[in-house]
Design a protein around this motif. Sequence first.
Motif, PDB file in Angstrom:
ATOM      1  N   GLU A   1       0.837  -1.200   0.000  1.00 52.70           N
ATOM      2  CA  GLU A   1       0.000   0.000   0.000  1.00 52.70           C
ATOM      3  C   GLU A   1       0.879   1.261   0.000  1.00 52.70           C
ATOM      4  N   TYR A   2       1.919   1.210   0.865  1.00 56.32           N
ATOM      5  CA  TYR A   2       2.775   2.379   0.981  1.00 56.32           C
ATOM      6  C   TYR A   2       3.602   2.571  -0.278  1.00 56.32           C
ATOM      7  N   VAL A   3       4.180   1.460  -0.772  1.00 57.08           N
ATOM      8  CA  VAL A   3       5.032   1.542  -1.964  1.00 57.08           C
ATOM      9  C   VAL A   3       4.227   2.115  -3.126  1.00 57.08           C
ATOM     10  N   ASN A   4       2.985   1.651  -3.283  1.00 56.94           N
ATOM     11  CA  ASN A   4       2.130   2.171  -4.344  1.00 56.94           C
ATOM     12  C   ASN A   4       1.893   3.659  -4.181  1.00 56.94           C
ATOM     13  N   GLU A   5       1.709   4.075  -2.946  1.00 54.12           N
ATOM     14  CA  GLU A   5       1.372   5.471  -2.704  1.00 54.12           C
ATOM     15  C   GLU A   5       2.555   6.382  -3.031  1.00 54.12           C
ATOM     16  N   VAL A   6       3.765   5.933  -2.631  1.00 54.19           N
ATOM     17  CA  VAL A   6       4.939   6.781  -2.832  1.00 54.19           C
ATOM     18  C   VAL A   6       5.452   6.699  -4.265  1.00 54.19           C
ATOM     19  N   GLY A   7       5.169   5.596  -4.926  1.00 54.75           N
ATOM     20  CA  GLY A   7       5.645   5.449  -6.296  1.00 54.75           C
ATOM     21  C   GLY A   7       6.846   4.549  -6.336  1.00 54.75           C
ATOM     22  N   SER A   8       8.025   5.116  -6.350  1.00 56.05           N
ATOM     23  CA  SER A   8       9.211   4.255  -6.412  1.00 56.05           C
ATOM     24  C   SER A   8      10.047   4.386  -5.148  1.00 56.05           C
ATOM     25  N   ILE A   9      10.642   3.276  -4.732  1.00 52.02           N
ATOM     26  CA  ILE A   9      11.470   3.259  -3.538  1.00 52.02           C
ATOM     27  C   ILE A   9      12.867   2.813  -3.980  1.00 52.02           C
ATOM     28  N   GLU A  10      13.851   3.583  -3.625  1.00 58.37           N
ATOM     29  CA  GLU A  10      15.228   3.192  -3.947  1.00 58.37           C
ATOM     30  C   GLU A  10      15.763   2.272  -2.881  1.00 58.37           C
ATOM     31  N   VAL A  11      16.277   1.114  -3.327  1.00 57.88           N
ATOM     32  CA  VAL A  11      16.817   0.166  -2.359  1.00 57.88           C
ATOM     33  C   VAL A  11      18.313   0.038  -2.593  1.00 57.88           C
ATOM     34  N   ASN A  12      19.114   0.128  -1.517  1.00 57.24           N
ATOM     35  CA  ASN A  12      20.560   0.005  -1.686  1.00 57.24           C
ATOM     36  C   ASN A  12      21.005  -1.445  -1.543  1.00 57.24           C
ATOM     37  N   ALA A  13      22.292  -1.664  -1.618  1.00 58.11           N
ATOM     38  CA  ALA A  13      22.832  -3.029  -1.647  1.00 58.11           C
ATOM     39  C   ALA A  13      22.459  -3.836  -0.409  1.00 58.11           C
ATOM     40  N   GLY A  14      22.406  -3.186   0.743  1.00 50.63           N
ATOM     41  CA  GLY A  14      22.109  -3.890   1.992  1.00 50.63           C
ATOM     42  C   GLY A  14      20.634  -4.207   2.183  1.00 50.63           C
ATOM     43  N   GLY A  15      19.828  -3.895   1.194  1.00 51.79           N
ATOM     44  CA  GLY A  15      18.398  -4.162   1.314  1.00 51.79           C
ATOM     45  C   GLY A  15      17.640  -3.018   1.971  1.00 51.79           C
ATOM     46  N   LEU A  16      18.374  -1.984   2.411  1.00 50.64           N
ATOM     47  CA  LEU A  16      17.690  -0.850   3.044  1.00 50.64           C
ATOM     48  C   LEU A  16      17.207   0.105   1.957  1.00 50.64           C
ATOM     49  N   PHE A  17      16.153   0.844   2.263  1.00 51.04           N
ATOM     50  CA  PHE A  17      15.635   1.788   1.267  1.00 51.04           C
ATOM     51  C   PHE A  17      16.043   3.206   1.644  1.00 51.04           C
ATOM     52  N   GLU A  18      16.017   4.072   0.660  1.00 52.65           N
ATOM     53  CA  GLU A  18      16.270   5.489   0.924  1.00 52.65           C
ATOM     54  C   GLU A  18      14.963   6.095   1.414  1.00 52.65           C
ATOM     55  N   ALA A  19      14.946   6.586   2.655  1.00 58.42           N
ATOM     56  CA  ALA A  19      13.687   7.084   3.214  1.00 58.42           C
ATOM     57  C   ALA A  19      13.172   8.278   2.427  1.00 58.42           C
ATOM     58  N   PRO A  20      12.002   8.121   1.771  1.00 52.50           N
ATOM     59  CA  PRO A  20      11.462   9.255   1.031  1.00 52.50           C
ATOM     60  C   PRO A  20      10.824  10.295   1.942  1.00 52.50           C
ATOM     61  N   GLU A  21      10.425   9.847   3.137  1.00 48.49           N
ATOM     62  CA  GLU A  21       9.774  10.772   4.072  1.00 48.49           C
ATOM     63  C   GLU A  21      10.359  10.550   5.458  1.00 48.49           C
ATOM     64  N   LYS A  22      10.078  11.498   6.325  1.00 51.12           N
ATOM     65  CA  LYS A  22      10.582  11.340   7.692  1.00 51.12           C
ATOM     66  C   LYS A  22       9.629  10.460   8.513  1.00 51.12           C
ATOM     67  N   SER A  23      10.165   9.945   9.604  1.00 53.55           N
ATOM     68  CA  SER A  23       9.317   9.156  10.503  1.00 53.55           C
ATOM     69  C   SER A  23       9.077   9.942  11.783  1.00 53.55           C
ATOM     70  N   TRP A  24       7.979   9.587  12.402  1.00 54.45           N
ATOM     71  CA  TRP A  24       7.562  10.284  13.624  1.00 54.45           C
ATOM     72  C   TRP A  24       8.180   9.552  14.812  1.00 54.45           C
ATOM     73  N   LEU A  25       8.901  10.270  15.654  1.00 60.16           N
ATOM     74  CA  LEU A  25       9.544   9.660  16.821  1.00 60.16           C
ATOM     75  C   LEU A  25       8.951  10.268  18.081  1.00 60.16           C
ATOM     76  N   ILE A  26       8.473   9.414  18.957  1.00 60.73           N
ATOM     77  CA  ILE A  26       7.811   9.905  20.174  1.00 60.73           C
ATOM     78  C   ILE A  26       8.536   9.333  21.385  1.00 60.73           C
ATOM     79  N   SER A  27       8.632  10.110  22.445  1.00 61.02           N
ATOM     80  CA  SER A  27       9.243   9.568  23.676  1.00 61.02           C
ATOM     81  C   SER A  27       8.147   9.207  24.668  1.00 61.02           C
ATOM     82  N   TYR A  28       8.344   8.074  25.358  1.00 62.34           N
ATOM     83  CA  TYR A  28       7.406   7.653  26.407  1.00 62.34           C
ATOM     84  C   TYR A  28       8.145   7.604  27.731  1.00 62.34           C
ATOM     85  N   ASP A  29       7.483   8.004  28.795  1.00 58.93           N
ATOM     86  CA  ASP A  29       8.077   7.783  30.115  1.00 58.93           C
ATOM     87  C   ASP A  29       7.601   6.423  30.637  1.00 58.93           C
ATOM     88  N   LYS A  30       8.033   6.110  31.866  1.00 57.37           N
ATOM     89  CA  LYS A  30       7.750   4.773  32.416  1.00 57.37           C
ATOM     90  C   LYS A  30       6.251   4.475  32.444  1.00 57.37           C
TER      91      LYS A  30
END
Lengths: 227, 803
Positions: free
Chosen positions: B499-528
Amino acid sequence: MNILTVQDLCKTYGAGDTKVEALKNVSFAVSKGEFVSVIGPSGSGKSTLLNMIGALDYPTSGKVIIDGRDIYTMKEEELSVFRRRNIGFVFQAYNLVPELNVEENIALPILLDYKKPDQQYIDELLGILGLAERKRHLPGQLSGGQQQRVAIGRALAAKPAIILADEPTGNLDSKNSRDVINLLKLSVERYRQTLIMITHNQSYASFADRVLSVEDGVVAELGGGAR
Amino acid sequence: MNGYLDLAHKYQAAHKKRTRLSIFSIVLSVALVVGIFSMLDVFLKFEKIQVINDYGNYHLLVNNATDGEKEAISSRIDVKNTGTLVAFKSGSINGNQCDIVALSDNFAANMSMNLIKGNYPEAENEMMIENWAAEKLGAGIGDTVSFAFADETERPFVISGIFADYGGTKATGEPGVAVSMEAAAKASVEKTGIFLIEFKEQANIKKAEQEIKESLGISDERMGRNDRLLAVIGQSDHKAAVGLYQAGAILFFIVLVAGVVMIYNTFNISVMDRMRSFGLLRCVGASKAQIRRLVKKEGFLLLRWAIPGGVLLGMAATLFCCALLKFYNSYIFSEIPLFTISPTGILAGVALGVLTVAIATLLPAKKASRVSPVNAVTGNSEIRVRKVQQAGILTKLLPVESAMGIGSAAARKKTLVLMSASIALSIMMFLGFNVFVDFLHTSLKTTKPYTPDISLTSEESLSPDLYSQLSHLPGIKHVYGRMFGYVSATFDASRLTEEYVNEVGSIEVNAGGLFEAPEKSWLISYDKNQLKWAKTDLVEGELSEDTLNAQDGIIAVLQNIRKGVSVRTAELHVGDKVYIDTVAGKKPFTVMAVLRTVPFADSNLNLATFITTEKQYTAITGDSTLKIIDIQLEKNGQEETVSEIKRMIGSNITYLDSRQKNSEMNQTFFTMAVFVYGFVVVIALISILNIVSTMNTSVTSKMRYLGVLRAVGMSGKQLNRMITAEASAYCITGAVAGCILGILLQKALITQLLTSLKIVWVFPLVQIVCVFAAALLATRLSVIGPLKKIKAKSISENIGSLQ
């Protein structure tokens, strides 16, 4: 030695107009090993007397002493234990536990006492009662006479101080009745048991050492049996 | 006595207690049926209001309808009301972002747009706004505001009216604005016109939809349905709704079976008890048919009292549920009268009551008529055991009294099966329904412990001072802060969803199998605390702050929030590596837990959502200031606390109030739960009373036998144990069977229906413990009465009692 002493026993049912005096100042004593039969017409108070001796009901006044213990001073729990160790019952309607087999029914008073039945004694009883072949049968699969023999076995199982039988032959034909009476008599002699038996049949009463007659709640001694 | 059938009266008069018990169990069965039907009736009424409140009171909609089409549809005889809704993209009011719609005056009430004061906007430059927004903007009726559609051209608009708050907009902080239809027509921006149709009560909507499509030539794409409302009024052919209707039909069948089983059991026992007296009647010349008639007559005599009683009780149960819901939300359910009489429910109850008694008496009547006269007079036929031989194992394993209790339950196979079945049935239903309540619980996120009442956010950061001030403010239950930011993260490209790949169009994948992030990810901190609360959403792995810190762990979230919409973009699992660009360069992190969802909304286009500890968050971003503070308020004195909080915060902090939205969602959950559990409670009650009545009759019928046992030397305590063992045999067999079947049902339901929601089946330990506790309680309850009855009489009386 008196195994049973009854003193001034009275039992009154109801009050006012419906008041019925079932027993009136009954006193007598039975010594160990005696076979006593109780006779009397319907409604005379025979069964009430037997219930009182067996602590199945409480008297209005008076005392019953079995083996030196005044049974009505005991608490319910204590009385249950006393009953299963010292009193054996034989009823007219056999009243066996339908889910338990013959052997279990006989051993019931011992099982209720959380003791291991003495297998040798139980087998001996089964032999005497002619039930050895049927020890795994359920009561529903036995004839009336056989059921009553199981009930006698149950009464003897705990080697009680006294056996109370309320018309044990009432539901049986004459052959089976004779067998049952003979068995009772045999076990009284063999195990030196004390037996008090209610009966309607004069000829069975004559098997006894003593005969008590009850009429309108009054007990009278008729003396020894025919023997 | 006028005829032999009067025996039935005589018998019942002579055995008042037993008659009362029989009546009671029929009353309950009838009450169950009346209750269920009325509750369903009322539930649908409540749910309809709820759905109308949440989704609007329309049945069908037509996109971009022409005037001709509108005219034609409005003039249909089965149409009650129609209206046009024009939806716009977000605009602004006095510089604040806002949601814009225009709605025909006559349809405003249908969409819960309720005018509080002022007038409905009519002129080209008129609008109305939500009450909370008016307060926030400091604007009143007649004031002029600066307003712009999505084209950002500012125009002066006059506020002509103020309407009641919507929970959703209040929580996101974007005010809802309704401009006049005139203004909507003139506005030359992107807009969608929706023609909404409300049909009359009795209309056949499916047929009407077909007719409209055919006569006006409207394509399927242009027609839309309000599926939830159609489902509630029983006119939906949506898959989910049809599934619900089927589930409903099955439930009714179960209720019917439970009712029949219960009445049958009562009758069966009562007849078995009296085999002897029926036999005696046969002896004195009663024919088989007469005995049958006698038993049936008895059954119908009981109905005379049982039906009105059951109807009243069923109504009372419904009343209780209504009262509970009305008490919980007197505003939205104000239209529903407290005392709702449901003719359908009552009629169903009466009909089923008569029917069940007819069915339930049929078999015992036959059985009674078959009693042989000989059997009756020879006596000694209290209990028949058919087993050929019994090895006597039980008495060797257990204390004799327990063995006898269990033995006597096992000896009456039919009763044992009926009893266990009825208990098992209610346990199964309890466990089965639990899945639905669980599902609702998971899908409505406000019912969770960490749902904030109020959130404070800021573009900049929130000072630690504010945090500690808030923590000490009276009237506040919890304060917890979060940091969040957007980081560049990448992981194995195969984990991305199609679903995501279709939405973004093309994803570049490097030799290690990792992709080039086309967008940023949301990072949240949680306390205990937040980590602890998140356990309810845990799909795999474990949530431990220490391990996360020590082993560079990170938590993945399945439902990613992309521009406020939840989308699944990646399927990460425990052990996967995630590479994040930190302030100290690219660094690998290990996924240590996977959560189903997070309870926050975000408007950015996020690639994925990750959660980490506060320590890790600072290490990754170099930032250590809170971006959001969530507040949970105490129940009492909320308004004072709220105004105190408002006073404390400056203009650079956004104040978001989620209370109305939360309570609306809780409400939906609560409405469902009340009825679902109400249903289960009634079924459970039936089972409990069933066992109580079984024990009662079982003991009554064995009075004499129990007396004999006592004569042979059974003590009071042993008697207690024996009767309890018998009751336990019923309860435990039922509970074990019920739990096994219930667990299977639960597992099947969850794997069949809810896997897509990432709800995983866990062993329902708590429920099982509850079930067994309830079973034990029922056991204890069921023996109290019978034991009292035995002990009230002397042994000789018990032996002497034939009946």
